[in-house]
Write an enzyme that holds these catalytic residues in place. Structure first.
Site, short mmCIF file in Angstrom:
data_model
loop_
_atom_site.label_atom_id
_atom_site.label_comp_id
_atom_site.label_asym_id
_atom_site.label_seq_id
_atom_site.Cartn_x
_atom_site.Cartn_y
_atom_site.Cartn_z
N SER A 242 7.14 -0.59 0.18
CA SER A 242 8.46 -0.44 -0.42
C SER A 242 8.36 -0.02 -1.88
CB SER A 242 9.21 -1.77 -0.32
OG SER A 242 8.43 -2.76 -0.98
N GLU A 263 2.70 5.57 -2.06
CA GLU A 263 3.46 6.16 -0.95
C GLU A 263 4.57 5.18 -0.61
OE1 GLU A 263 2.93 9.08 0.43
OE2 GLU A 263 0.92 9.59 -0.27
N CYS A 297 8.94 5.77 7.10
CA CYS A 297 9.29 6.16 5.74
C CYS A 297 10.05 7.47 5.76
CB CYS A 297 8.05 6.26 4.88
SG CYS A 297 6.77 7.23 5.64
P1 NAD Z 1 6.16 -3.99 1.73
O1 NAD Z 1 6.38 -3.36 0.40
O2 NAD Z 1 6.88 -5.24 2.04
O3 NAD Z 1 4.60 -4.31 1.94
C1 NAD Z 1 3.63 -3.27 1.93
C2 NAD Z 1 2.27 -3.87 1.61
O4 NAD Z 1 2.24 -4.24 0.23
C3 NAD Z 1 1.90 -5.13 2.39
O5 NAD Z 1 0.54 -5.06 2.73
C4 NAD Z 1 2.18 -6.24 1.39
O6 NAD Z 1 1.43 -7.40 1.62
C5 NAD Z 1 1.77 -5.58 0.09
N1 NAD Z 1 2.39 -6.07 -1.15
C6 NAD Z 1 3.70 -6.37 -1.33
N2 NAD Z 1 3.93 -6.68 -2.63
C7 NAD Z 1 2.74 -6.56 -3.27
C8 NAD Z 1 2.32 -6.76 -4.63
N3 NAD Z 1 3.17 -7.12 -5.57
N4 NAD Z 1 1.02 -6.55 -4.93
C9 NAD Z 1 0.13 -6.16 -3.99
N5 NAD Z 1 0.47 -5.97 -2.68
C10 NAD Z 1 1.76 -6.18 -2.33
O7 NAD Z 1 6.50 -2.84 2.81
P2 NAD Z 1 6.65 -2.96 4.39
O8 NAD Z 1 7.90 -3.70 4.72
O9 NAD Z 1 5.38 -3.39 5.01
O10 NAD Z 1 6.82 -1.41 4.77
C11 NAD Z 1 8.03 -0.71 4.70
C12 NAD Z 1 8.11 0.15 3.46
O11 NAD Z 1 6.97 1.01 3.37
C13 NAD Z 1 9.31 1.07 3.49
O12 NAD Z 1 9.89 1.09 2.22
C14 NAD Z 1 8.70 2.44 3.83
O13 NAD Z 1 9.47 3.53 3.43
C15 NAD Z 1 7.40 2.35 3.12
N6 NAD Z 1 6.43 3.29 3.66
C16 NAD Z 1 6.17 4.42 2.94
C17 NAD Z 1 5.29 5.37 3.46
C18 NAD Z 1 5.00 6.62 2.71
O14 NAD Z 1 4.03 7.28 3.05
N7 NAD Z 1 5.78 7.01 1.72
C19 NAD Z 1 4.67 5.15 4.68
C20 NAD Z 1 4.94 3.98 5.38
C21 NAD Z 1 5.84 3.05 4.84
#
Ligand code: NAD
Length: 510
Positions: A242, A263, A297
């Site tokens: 996110s 990303e 995404c």
């Molecule tokens: P999320 O942000 O909740 O978590 C993603 C990852 O980040 C997890 O492994 C989580 O444990 C880790 N994380 C969270 N906060 C962190 C911090 N402060 N420090 C270090 N690590 C941390 O996302 P999600 O719910 O798993 O996935 C959905 C999101 O991902 C959506 O917003 C989607 O658009 C995005 N996404 C983007 C792409 C892209 O290529 N642009 C691809 C896939 C998903």
């Protein structure tokens, strides 16, 4: 194939270590957490979280491995990746099924995700012979200038739940041929698919005597991710998730002047011109909006429709939504599977309330499905609202199948609406008019990292650079020259003459 057979075929036990240095699983004292399947809400298996001592052991091993791995010729590293691609081909069925079970995407998409891993392996093998630098003509006589690319060191990969395996391969397969070593922290919502990848790869690493530590895994939530982002021994953090997560990571990594490759979230739109092939556009819009239950995404979140075809296209959309089958993603008849968990369902319901409160007109109603087959409580109805682009909720990415539609009169207005959101990942136009298509792709067109014509917003190929602008984070992964993010550039000037002329003609004598 029953889930218990899939788990055992992929080496997953009831309780598993979540910490690995490639071929060895470390036992740690971290707390256990469960992997729940959104398919039926059951617990698939448990994983022990990586604790501080386990993390230190992993980084130490990764550092030691880097000293050796960087000296392997890149095509030899590519050969290891080639064999990994072969192993994935053999395990495509089981791994694809586990992706479906653990994440909830359709079986076709689960297999597709593993195919993407195979494709990037093939790409990385070729790349291992193409890590080219430029040569530059020096302004000084008998001097040679050139650039070369060196590996960076440890790459920390933090991934999201929705592409639980492909994102790791995009990063690690490319990073490995570049000479880096990787530490992966998968999403805490999909830990088992990561363990399965490690089990598939481990025999290949052993057979090729790859230094222990080239492929590392740490498991857990944000706290474990933060161990990586805070660590000065990790020069590059590649994070997918996110925008909220990306902002937090960018601040931490930036503070230590590390590199981050981000990303993040999208808010992708399709423009439907009056000169669109509406039947083709319909498939692109519906697949883009409801595929992976709106949890890509690149999911299509907004459709901007020309006023002259607005009512016709709206009717087609509504009719298509009425045909959608929502159910078990492993059943090939289902178009839409579950959301990842109950938190995601709550966010979906909250967004529906918010769009109604802002005056959105409900065209296809949402709601949570109950009863037989829907026991996990994670199955929701894809819904459609007529909105204004300026609504607060429309500006926000809700990771669920909520589609917003709006009307335009002039192409410039449609492009302005498409661009007028904080995110900048994927975009598309459906038109058979060449001028419209070229305008959309021009400097005054889409401001996104991905811009398509007569193709929807979701489903990118690995050969291109993937990523987006603005709050999507600016990173590029996968194909094209994305490999450069995993290396450091060095400019070399070599004097093969017998005097020492200085650049810019500066005179200096002693
Ligand atoms: P999320 O942000 O909740 O978590 C993603 C990852 O980040 C997890 O492994 C989580 O444990 C880790 N994380 C969270 N906060 C962190 C911090 N402060 N420090 C270090 N690590 C941390 O996302 P999600 O719910 O798993 O996935 C959905 C999101 O991902 C959506 O917003 C989607 O658009 C995005 N996404 C983007 C792409 C892209 O290529 N642009 C691809 C896939 C998903």
């Amino acid at each position: 194939m029953h889930i218990s057979e899939i788990l055992s075929a992929l080496g997953i036990k009831e309780t598993n270590s979540g910490t690995s240095t490639g071929t060895q699983w470390l036992s740690t004292t971290g707390t256990e957490f469960c992997s729940y399947t959104p398919v039926d809400g059951s617990v698939l298996a448990k994983v022990t979280m990586t604790d501080a001592a386990g993390y230190q052991a992993v980084v130490g091993q990764a550092n030691a491995a880097f000293a050796e791995w960087r000296m392997w010729p890149a095509p030899k590293r590519g050969e290891v990746v080639r064999q990994i691609g072969e192993a994935l081909r053999k395990n495509k069925d089981a791994l694809g099924r586990l992706v479906s079970y653990e994440m909830g995407k359709s079986l076709q998409e689960g297999w597709g995700e593993v195919q993407e891993m195979i494709d990037i392996a093939d790409f990385a093998v070729g790349l291992s012979r193409q890590l080219y630098g430029l040569t530059i003509h020096s302004e000084r006589p008998m001097h040679r200038m050139y650039e070369q690319w060196h590996p960076l060191g440890i790459v920390g990969i933090i991934s999201a739940f929705n592409f639980p395996v492909a994102v790791w391969s995009w990063n690690s397969f490319i990073a490995w041929v570049c000479g880096d070593v990787c530490i992966w922290k998968p999403s805490e919502k999909t830990p088992l698919t990561a363990l399965a990848c490690f089990n598939i790869v481990s025999d290949i690493l052993k057979a090729n005597n790859v230094p222990e530590g080239v492929n590392c895994l740490v498991s857990g939530g944000r706290e474990v991710g933060e161990m990586l982002t805070n660590d000065v021994r990790v020069p590059l953090i590649s994070a997918t998730g996110s925008t909220r997560m990306g902002k937090a990571i960018a601040a931490v990594v930036g503070q230590r002047l590390g590199k981050s490759l981000l990303e993040l979230g999208g808010n992708n739109a399709i423009i439907i011109s009056k000169e669109a092939d509406l039947n083709m556009a319909l498939i692109g819009c519906v697949f883009g909006a409801v595929g992976t239950a709106g949890q890509r995404c690149t999911t299509t979140r907004r459709i901007i429709i020309h006023e002259s075809v607005y009512d016709t296209f709206k009717e087609k959309l509504v009719a298509a939504y009425q045909q959608l089958v929502i159910g078990n993603p492993l059943d090939e008849k289902s178009h839409v599977g579950p959301l990842i968990d109950k938190d995601a369902v709550a966010a979906y319901l909250h967004s529906i309330e918010a769009v109604k409160a802002e005056g959105g007109n409900e065209l296809v109603a949402g709601g949570v499905l109950e009863g037989a087959g829907y026991e996990s409580g994670c199955y929701v109805k894809p819904c459609i609202f007529e909105v204004q682009n300026s609504f607060k909720i429309v500006q926000h990415e809700t990771f669920a199948p909520i589609l917003y539609i709006m009307k335009y009169a002039k192409l410039e207005e449609a492009i302005a609406m498409q661009n007028d959101v904080p995110q900048g990942l994927s975009s598309a136009i459906f038109t058979l008019n060449m001028r419209e298509a070229e305008t959309f792709l021009s400097h005054k067109g889409s401001d996104c990292g991905i811009a398509n014509v007569n193709i929807g917003t979701s489903g990118a190929e690995i050969g291109g650079a993937f990523g987006g602008e603005k709050e999507t984070g600016g990173g590029r992964e996968s194909g094209s020259d994305s490999w450069k993010a995993y290396m450091r550039r060095q400019t070399n000037t070599l004097n093969w003459g017998d005097s020492l002329p200085l650049a810019q003609g500066i005179k200096f004598t002693v």
